[in-house]
Design a protein around this motif. Structure first.
Motif, mmCIF file in Angstrom:
data_model
loop_
_atom_site.group_PDB
_atom_site.id
_atom_site.type_symbol
_atom_site.label_atom_id
_atom_site.label_comp_id
_atom_site.label_asym_id
_atom_site.label_seq_id
_atom_site.Cartn_x
_atom_site.Cartn_y
_atom_site.Cartn_z
ATOM 1 N N MET A 157 0.831 -1.209 0.000
ATOM 2 C CA MET A 157 0.000 0.000 0.000
ATOM 3 C C MET A 157 0.865 1.258 0.000
ATOM 4 N N LEU A 158 1.942 1.231 0.785
ATOM 5 C CA LEU A 158 2.851 2.376 0.819
ATOM 6 C C LEU A 158 3.436 2.616 -0.578
ATOM 7 N N CYS A 159 3.855 1.541 -1.238
ATOM 8 C CA CYS A 159 4.442 1.669 -2.582
ATOM 9 C C CYS A 159 3.393 2.097 -3.607
ATOM 10 N N ALA A 160 2.136 1.670 -3.414
ATOM 11 C CA ALA A 160 1.059 2.069 -4.328
ATOM 12 C C ALA A 160 0.855 3.582 -4.267
ATOM 13 N N GLY A 161 0.784 4.129 -3.033
ATOM 14 C CA GLY A 161 0.617 5.574 -2.869
ATOM 15 C C GLY A 161 1.813 6.343 -3.392
ATOM 16 N N ALA A 162 3.015 5.823 -3.128
ATOM 17 C CA ALA A 162 4.239 6.504 -3.566
ATOM 18 C C ALA A 162 4.380 6.477 -5.085
ATOM 19 N N SER A 163 4.068 5.334 -5.704
ATOM 20 C CA SER A 163 4.177 5.211 -7.165
ATOM 21 C C SER A 163 3.259 6.198 -7.861
ATOM 22 N N GLU A 164 2.087 6.390 -7.278
ATOM 23 C CA GLU A 164 1.091 7.296 -7.866
ATOM 24 C C GLU A 164 1.500 8.757 -7.716
ATOM 25 N N GLN A 165 1.845 9.146 -6.499
ATOM 26 C CA GLN A 165 2.058 10.570 -6.227
ATOM 27 C C GLN A 165 3.429 11.086 -6.635
ATOM 28 N N ALA A 166 4.422 10.195 -6.741
ATOM 29 C CA ALA A 166 5.757 10.642 -7.124
ATOM 30 C C ALA A 166 5.731 11.354 -8.471
ATOM 31 N N VAL A 177 11.354 12.243 -4.528
ATOM 32 C CA VAL A 177 11.624 12.971 -5.775
ATOM 33 C C VAL A 177 12.292 14.305 -5.465
ATOM 34 N N GLY A 178 11.716 15.040 -4.490
ATOM 35 C CA GLY A 178 12.261 16.349 -4.128
ATOM 36 C C GLY A 178 13.662 16.269 -3.563
ATOM 37 N N MET A 179 13.904 15.315 -2.655
ATOM 38 C CA MET A 179 15.220 15.190 -2.020
ATOM 39 C C MET A 179 16.281 14.769 -3.034
ATOM 40 N N ALA A 180 15.923 13.792 -3.882
ATOM 41 C CA ALA A 180 16.888 13.332 -4.886
ATOM 42 C C ALA A 180 17.170 14.424 -5.914
ATOM 43 N N SER A 181 16.135 15.181 -6.272
ATOM 44 C CA SER A 181 16.319 16.286 -7.228
ATOM 45 C C SER A 181 17.270 17.324 -6.665
ATOM 46 N N ASP A 182 17.088 17.666 -5.381
ATOM 47 C CA ASP A 182 17.973 18.647 -4.734
ATOM 48 C C ASP A 182 19.415 18.150 -4.701
ATOM 49 N N ALA A 183 19.574 16.842 -4.437
ATOM 50 C CA ALA A 183 20.921 16.270 -4.344
ATOM 51 C C ALA A 183 21.638 16.288 -5.684
ATOM 52 N N PHE A 184 20.872 16.322 -6.771
ATOM 53 C CA PHE A 184 21.456 16.329 -8.118
ATOM 54 C C PHE A 184 21.157 17.648 -8.837
ATOM 55 N N SER A 185 21.366 18.742 -8.115
ATOM 56 C CA SER A 185 21.257 20.096 -8.691
ATOM 57 C C SER A 185 19.884 20.367 -9.301
ATOM 58 N N GLY A 217 15.308 12.633 -9.771
ATOM 59 C CA GLY A 217 14.428 12.344 -8.646
ATOM 60 C C GLY A 217 13.393 11.293 -9.003
ATOM 61 N N ILE A 218 12.803 11.422 -10.193
ATOM 62 C CA ILE A 218 11.819 10.438 -10.656
ATOM 63 C C ILE A 218 12.480 9.076 -10.840
ATOM 64 N N LEU A 219 13.697 9.071 -11.378
ATOM 65 C CA LEU A 219 14.413 7.815 -11.604
ATOM 66 C C LEU A 219 14.649 7.076 -10.279
#
Length: 396
Positions: free
Chosen positions: A220-229, A356-364, A370-372
């Motif tokens: 369920m956690l992955c279902a919500g994350a997959s959708e909203q990411a 997505v946000g944290m990974a995006s920030d880490a990669f400029s 972030g999506i990847l």
């Protein structure tokens, strides 16, 4: 086939999910208006989304015991009344409060309680109704949240275009009519017991002691994350890929995502009796992984936008499918199970965009990276489907 006696109940539950779509998606359309009208910074205004989500999470956590005490019907009527009350309060409380932002927060908190209870109860009520194919009914039910989301954005945009956004309070009152009417409907329709007569629902402690529950929780956690990411960033991709205004971007991005997600759920709702749920969910996970790779690795923004659409189609059955698998695997899970699974799904809805946000920030500020990184969620869900099946085979 559904017992004719329960058809009005299922229809009322469909409407309940539209109500939840209203309380989740109407206020965000007015963020700029709130900022201008009440002199509030946009950074503060966006905190309203966090409050809405936090309150619904709290309701998920507390509702397991509370709903069993007050009864399903009472809880459903109260959920609709609170949803309507929060929308109605939006039209006057920020104006009369000494702090308009505090007034907005109170309104959001009130309708978020209603939305949280709806999320916990609508699915098990439909699941308890006598139908030949529970998975089909569940899929069709969840499609109505998507149609509600689409309807809220389209109708609101049309209203603002014709009558002016300065008349938003009239629209808020009009949207409040639906939960008021549905609250009355829920005082009349028959509601089947969520736990069969003579049986007792599992406690939170009993649920947590079962390995399969934790597999379902992660699913369920992955279902919500997959959708909203991806859903949270669809508008940005639309604006970048098509070179359009934010208004058009909102229509091309999030609405296309919600529409395709709804079509996926409606398709399974129509043909689910002919399709294995595990196979459908498995194919959905693979398609979701492909869409993430297309979004993040494609050199073309237009192809990334197409990937967003494919993602909407792929995530459609993840949430309702995980609910259905839980109902089959833990038949006496009861309100506690549905409340904890709703909690897991909501945690995922935060985890996806956050990663997505944290990974995006880490990669400029590279959103595609972030999506990847978020591809981990559909991958884990795919493994969860396999693990759940293995555990069920062992139990049998």
């Amino acid at each position: 086939m559904t017992d004719n006696k329960y058809k009005p109940t299922i229809t009322a539950c469909f409407t309940g999910y539209i109500v939840q779509a209203i309380v989740n998606n109407f206020a965000p359309l007015l963020f700029v208006t709130f900022s201008t009208a009440y002199g509030i910074e946009l950074s503060q205004i966006t905190f309203l989304v966090t409050v809405n989500f936090a309150v619904q999470l709290t309701v998920d956590l507390l509702s397991a015991k509370l709903i069993d005490k007050i009864g399903t019907r009472t809880a459903m009527v109260a959920a609709h009344i609170l949803s309507a009350l929060g929308l109605i309060m939006l039209t006057f409380l920020p104006d009369i409060a000494s702090n308009p932002f505090a007034g907005l927060l109170i309104c959001v908190a009130v309708y978020a309680v209603g939305g949280g209870v709806l999320e916990v109860l609508v699915s098990p009520i439909v699941k308890s109704c006598p139908t030949n194919n529970k998975e089909k009914a569940m899929s069709l039910l969840h499609s109505f949240y998507c149609w509600g989301h689409v309807g809220v954005v389209l109708v609101s945009t049309l209203f603002f275009t014709v009558f002016g956004i300065e008349n938003w309070k009239i629209l808020a009152l009009l949207w409040a009519v639906l939960p008021v009417v549905n609250a009355f409907v829920f005082t009349k329709v028959p509601i089947a017991p969520i736990i069969a007569e003579g049986e007792k629902g599992l406690t939170v402690k009993e649920l947590c002691s079962k390995k399969i529950f934790w597999v379902l929780f992660i699913m369920m956690l992955c279902a919500g994350a997959s959708e909203q990411a991806v859903s949270q960033w669809a508008s940005a991709f639309a604006e970048e890929g098509l070179g359009v205004t934010k208004t058009v971007g909102d229509l091309a991005g999030p609405l296309s995502f919600a529409t395709l997600m709804g079509l996926s759920r409606a398709f399974y709702g129509k043909f689910g009796d002919k399709i294995s749920l595990d196979k459908f969910m498995g194919v959905s996970c693979v398609l979701c992984i492909i869409s993430y790779l297309l979004i993040s690795l494609s050199p073309s923004s237009v192809l990334s936008l197409i990937g967003c659409g494919i993602c909407g189609l792929s995530v459609g059955m993840m949430w309702p499918g995980s609910f259905s698998k839980a109902s089959s695997a833990l038949k006496n899970g009861g309100t506690a199970m549905f409340a904890l699974l709703a909690l897991a799904g909501d945690l995922g809805c935060t985890a996806g965009p956050t990663l997505v946000g944290m990974a995006s920030d880490a990669f400029s500020n590279d959103m595609k990276t972030g999506i990847l990184c978020s591809v981990i969620f559909p991958v884990l869900l795919l493994f969860g489907i396999y693990a759940c099946r293995k555990i069920q085979i062992k139990i049998k």
